[in-house]
Write an enzyme that holds these catalytic residues in place. Structure first.
Site, PDB file in Angstrom:
ATOM      1  N   GLU A 460       0.851  -1.179   0.000  1.00 31.48           N
ATOM      2  CA  GLU A 460       0.000   0.000   0.000  1.00 31.48           C
ATOM      3  C   GLU A 460       0.895   1.240   0.000  1.00 31.48           C
ATOM      4  OE1 GLU A 460      -3.494  -0.272   2.269  1.00 31.48           O
ATOM      5  OE2 GLU A 460      -4.144   1.734   1.730  1.00 31.48           O
ATOM      6  N   ASP A 467      -5.113  10.461   6.810  1.00 27.77           N
ATOM      7  CA  ASP A 467      -4.044  10.084   7.725  1.00 27.77           C
ATOM      8  C   ASP A 467      -3.114  11.277   7.918  1.00 27.77           C
ATOM      9  OD1 ASP A 467      -5.178   7.913   6.167  1.00 27.77           O
ATOM     10  OD2 ASP A 467      -3.742   6.559   7.086  1.00 27.77           O
ATOM     11  N   TRP A 519     -10.927  13.199   4.178  1.00 25.80           N
ATOM     12  CA  TRP A 519      -9.780  12.835   3.344  1.00 25.80           C
ATOM     13  C   TRP A 519      -9.458  14.027   2.435  1.00 25.80           C
ATOM     14  CZ3 TRP A 519     -11.743   9.360   6.367  1.00 25.80           C
ATOM     15  CH2 TRP A 519     -11.012   8.231   6.700  1.00 25.80           C
ATOM     16  N   GLU A 722      -2.405   0.451  13.327  1.00 22.37           N
ATOM     17  CA  GLU A 722      -3.484   0.932  12.464  1.00 22.37           C
ATOM     18  C   GLU A 722      -4.839   0.839  13.160  1.00 22.37           C
ATOM     19  OE1 GLU A 722      -3.979  -1.452   8.931  1.00 22.37           O
ATOM     20  OE2 GLU A 722      -5.118   0.123   7.919  1.00 22.37           O
TER      21      GLU A 722
HETATM   22  C1  RAM Z   1      -6.514   2.139   4.381  1.00 23.17           C
HETATM   23  C2  RAM Z   1      -5.321   2.999   4.519  1.00 23.17           C
HETATM   24  C3  RAM Z   1      -5.505   4.330   5.149  1.00 23.17           C
HETATM   25  C4  RAM Z   1      -6.919   4.785   5.215  1.00 23.17           C
HETATM   26  C5  RAM Z   1      -7.782   4.188   4.165  1.00 23.17           C
HETATM   27  C6  RAM Z   1      -9.225   4.612   4.227  1.00 23.17           C
HETATM   28  O1  RAM Z   1      -6.330   1.270   3.298  1.00 23.17           O
HETATM   29  O2  RAM Z   1      -4.336   2.274   5.185  1.00 23.17           O
HETATM   30  O3  RAM Z   1      -4.951   4.390   6.412  1.00 23.17           O
HETATM   31  O4  RAM Z   1      -6.907   6.191   5.138  1.00 23.17           O
HETATM   32  O5  RAM Z   1      -7.717   2.804   4.172  1.00 23.17           O
END
Ligand code: RAM
Length: 859
Positions: A460, A467, A519, A722
């Site tokens: 990713e 973020d 976002w 996360e």
């Molecule tokens: C995940 C990412 C990120 C987030 C999105 C919506 O895949 O790691 O942290 O902002 O989703």
């Protein structure tokens, strides 16, 4: 002294660079009243500002004649103090890069496309290395000069990632240059001083170029070929040699260069690197691939480097030739491995993981990132294997096929990221909280690599906007991120679509849909933050149209002012804990927030703010009508519903207290636990503290039961996870489909540690820490806390300690700043250091620059 927020930049591209300096003085009240800048080129004065009566020390625009390419400018500043007396001077330099397209004679070279392997989406088998499609390009060119030059510069870049060399030795210490930008809009070149490296007689200039972000694996979309910007890497560079007699010679990529393959048989950011040390480069003529330069720009911020080495804390054997290594810290970089006594052809394989599962590497959460480095020995007595064109997120490594015994001395983790000044400090009397601060900083370091990424380990590693925006205030505390964020913001702005929508990620890759609430809003929030924190008006100015267009886009599609249409892939309060905040509450709150920022930005820039002020007022009214009930409850009733309404000022004044009550009750009834996800968590402790519930903010800080920061720390976290439930006693690992152990988002609490626990903040309307508002908040289990922040005006420090009833606060205010210090004491008369105001809540002090110790004998 800095130029464009950088110390002595080599290869500056900005035609009107901004000059800044910091003042240092031990004297109370020290301040600048005037300055004078003089700039010289080879001792000839090219600009003299004359004496200017001004206290400004920041981002003063070059006002001299147009800058020449490839020229070193020295500049000096003299300052006068608060008495009008000369108070010293200092000198620094910057050197311009190639400012005009016709300064370049180089053209893009590489491998003849006819000989390139077919490129299809990689299959599972192909992902095992070496993948011939990922073979780096080795380039070389031999030349002769009659005498050594008096000055030599290499200007270079790649479509891919590259490392240059001269006469067999690496040039510079940059990693993964040219970094990652929206390559369609900007590709950065680097400048190297190679004066000491070019010699009279025969010379060879070389470069190795791997796929990197250009043509390698980035992101998670396996349906696409792993060639996002182009099919194969290419190189562009020119060596500019100046001789004593005034003549100049340019050795540029083009005809006459050679290309070939070498020991690195495959390299990919996600997959890893495969090196066969037995191979020596073999060459054939290189092909000219493109005569168009493309959108070249000078690198405007601190490059990526190896910034640290972390030693293994434990090495243990798991079968024949197979060892596990624990570096004690989840980090981002690579392993350098020393190999002794291997036979030629022996194959040693390194794999990487953030955590262990049942004593073995837990690899499932890396998804398709193989993160595997392979070394085939040349059979030397001692060899060192260190990959160059990949990076991994890991705490543990597995070494297999290792000859003999692996010891702690044979492995070192090399930490890489953008080389930003990490000068912030926060410390307190609680070790768990100090570990939290360390986890936040490690999360920032590992993810401020090329662009601010969500995570550094799985397939990713994208520049996710939410973020970045929730974490950005914390990031500014730990490091000087001014140039880094300003550069990335250009990608954010360039990613905006014709309708005004920012995206979810920048640079745009894999995902190119409209940005979701919270976002896309990063495109508004971050330029404003850079103005507030660093006084960066230029970035605000350059971003303003885009900021306004984003608000315009939301408004156009939501004329009733509730943001329900065009919410992209609305993620809500991402990764909350069983407390789904209604999407329209969250999005409308952000619509209001962004609109207010645009209004504030318009006011700062001298534009008409009325339209946005009115729009903001109307959104607020609609929010209240639609989501706020008479008892002060907010639709959804989640912690995040309340946090958004309180933080973004979306409640009628008379219901603020009731809303705080609802929020506090929700936290308390859960046994002082949070439910917030990425969005809510950034507001949690700040809002509680602002509204008189620092006690609850501290309870959350000290919480060690699930879900909490303390829970992850109790279970060994050395970075921010996360998800709150990345691993739990009750459920084990969360789904491997999305479970990073190094995601900074939930670490956004760091801003509050500096800002309210220690107390470093700015007064409303202040920019670049001119007017400090210091509000230390003793509380929780802490007996002391302190923070230091190297701001644009110099060091700001604030700390406190409690000894029984006696509160001692120590403060440093840099020259050019003034501070209001609030001392929480029931007895303002007990404060030593005379208060300018006192109230039931405490004493307020006004401080000019200097260092202070303030005590209140009653606390
Ligand atoms: C995940 C990412 C990120 C987030 C999105 C919506 O895949 O790691 O942290 O902002 O989703």
């Amino acid at each position: 002294m800095t130029t464009e927020q950088l110390t002595e930049p080599l290869g500056l591209g900005e035609p009107r660079p901004r000059l800044s300096w910091k003042l240092r003085s031990d004297r109370i009240g020290a301040a600048q009243t005037a300055y004078r800048i003089t700039a010289t080129v080879a001792d000839r004065v090219v600009w003299d500002s004359g004496r200017r009566d001004s206290d400004e020390t920041l981002l003063i625009e070059w006002d001299g004649p147009a800058l020449q390419s490839a020229t070193r400018y020295h500049w000096r500043v003299e300052v006068w103090d608060e008495h009008g007396d000369p108070a010293g001077s200092a000198q620094t330099w910057f050197e311009t890069g190639l400012l005009h397209a016709d300064d370049w004679t180089a053209v893009w070279i590489g491998r003849d496309p006819v000989s390139l392997p077919m490129v299809d989406p990689p299959t599972d088998e192909q992902r095992s290395f070496p993948d011939p499609a990922a073979a780096p390009l080795y380039l070389r060119h031999a030349f002769e000069v009659a005498e050594a030059p008096v000055r030599a510069r290499l200007y270079a870049t790649a479509r891919g990632v590259y490392e240059p060399a001269l006469n067999g030795e690496r040039v510079g210490d940059l990693e993964l240059a040219p970094g990652w930008t929206e390559y369609h809009e900007r590709l950065q070149y680097q400048t190297y001083d190679v004066t000491e490296r070019v010699r009279a007689g025969a010379n060879v200039v070389e470069a190795v170029v791997a796929d990197g972000w250009w043509s390698g694996h980035v992101g998670f979309d396996p349906s696409r070929p792993a060639r996002h910007y182009g099919l194969a890497p290419a190189f562009l560079g020119q060596l500019v040699l100046d001789f004593a007699d005034g003549s100049r010679r340019v050795i540029a990529t083009g005809d006459g260069w050679q290309e070939g393959g070498g020991p690195i048989r495959a390299a990919d950011l996600l997959m890893g690197e495969f090196v066969d040390a037995r191979r020596t480069p073999s060459y054939q003529p290189a092909a000219v691939l493109d005569r168009e330069l493309g959108p070249l720009v000078a690198e405007p911020d601190q490059p990526i480097r190896i910034v640290d080495d972390v030693l293994a804390i434990r090495v243990w054997q798991r079968g024949a030739g197979r060892w596990l290594v624990d570096f004690g810290q989840n980090l981002v970089g690579r392993v350098a491995l020393t190999v002794r006594g291997a036979a030629a052809g022996d194959r040693i394989v390194l794999r990487h993981a953030e955590v262990l599962d049942d004593g073995e590497l837990y690899l499932a959460n890396l998804r398709r990132a193989a993160a595997t480095d392979t070394y085939v020995s040349a059979g030397g007595a001692t060899e060192v294997f260190e990959p160059r064109f990949t990076f991994h997120g890991f705490r543990y490594a597995e070494v297999s096929g290792y000859p003999g015994e692996l010891t702690e001395d044979d492995v070192v983790a090399r930490v890489i990221h953008n080389d930003l000044p990490y000068t912030g400090r926060f410390e307190c009397s609680d070790e768990m909280v100090n570990r939290l601060q360390a986890n936040i900083v490690w999360g920032q370091r590992g993810n401020f690599l090329a662009v601010p990424t969500d995570c550094p380990q799985r397939d990713e590693r994208l520049g996710w906007l939410a973020d970045a925006q929730v974490f950005a205030p914390t990031a500014t505390r730990n490091a000087d991120v001014s140039a880094f964020f300003a550069r990335w913001l250009r990608d954010v702005v360039d990613g905006q679509d014709a309708d005004g929508a920012f995206r979810d990620v920048a640079p745009i890759l894999v995902l190119d849909r409209e940005g979701a609430p919270a976002w896309g809003d990063a495109g508004v929030i971050i330029p404003w933050l850079l103005w507030q924190t660093y006084g960066d008006r230029r970035t605000l100015e350059r971003s303003f149209e885009a900021m306004a267009a984003w608000v315009g886009h939301i408004h156009r599609h939501n004329p009733d002012l509730l943001w329900r249409n065009r919410t992209g892939n609305s993620y809500g309060d991402w990764l909350q804990v069983d407390a789904e905040t209604p999407r329209d509450v969250l999005s409308t709150a952000y619509f209001a927030h962004s609109t207010r920022i645009v209004a504030d930005a318009a006011a700062v820039l001298g534009r008409d703010a009325t339209k946005y002020r009115d729009l903001h007022a109307a959104i607020k009214t609609r929010f209240i009508e639609s989501y706020v009930h008479e008892d002060g409850s907010v639709e959804g009733g989640t912690q995040t519903s309340y946090l958004l309404a309180l933080a973004f000022d979306l409640l009628p004044a008379g219901l603020v207290g009731a809303a705080v009550e609802h929020l506090a009750t929700d936290i308390e009834k859960r046994g002082n636990r949070l439910t917030t996800g990425f969005v809510g968590v950034s507001l949690l402790c700040p809002v509680l503290t602002e509204h008189g519930r620092a006690d609850l903010a501290y309870a959350l800080l000290h919480q060690e039961e699930f879900p909490s920061w303390g829970y992850s720390i109790r279970h060994g976290a050395t970075t921010i996870w996360e998800r709150w439930d990345g691993w739990t006693e009750h459920g084990g690992f969360q789904s491997a489909a999305m479970n990073s152990f190094n995601h900074y988002s939930l670490g956004s609490v760091g801003d509050w540690l500096y800002g309210r626990v220690a107390g470093i903040g700015q007064a409303p309307g202040s920019a670049a820490h001119r007017d400090l508002l210091l509000r230390p908040t003793p509380g929780g289990k802490l007996s002391w806390a302190r923070a230091e922040q190297e701001t644009a005006r110099g060091l700001v420090a604030c700390g406190w300690s409690l000894d029984g009833d006696r509160l001692t606060v120590t403060v440093t205010v840099p020259p050019g700043s003034a501070a209001i210090l609030e001392i929480p004491t029931p007895d303002p008369d007990s404060v030593r250091c005379v208060p300018v105001a006192s109230s039931a809540g405490g004493a307020t002090l006004r401080l000019v620059s200097g260092r202070y110790t303030v005590t209140a004998t009653s606390y």
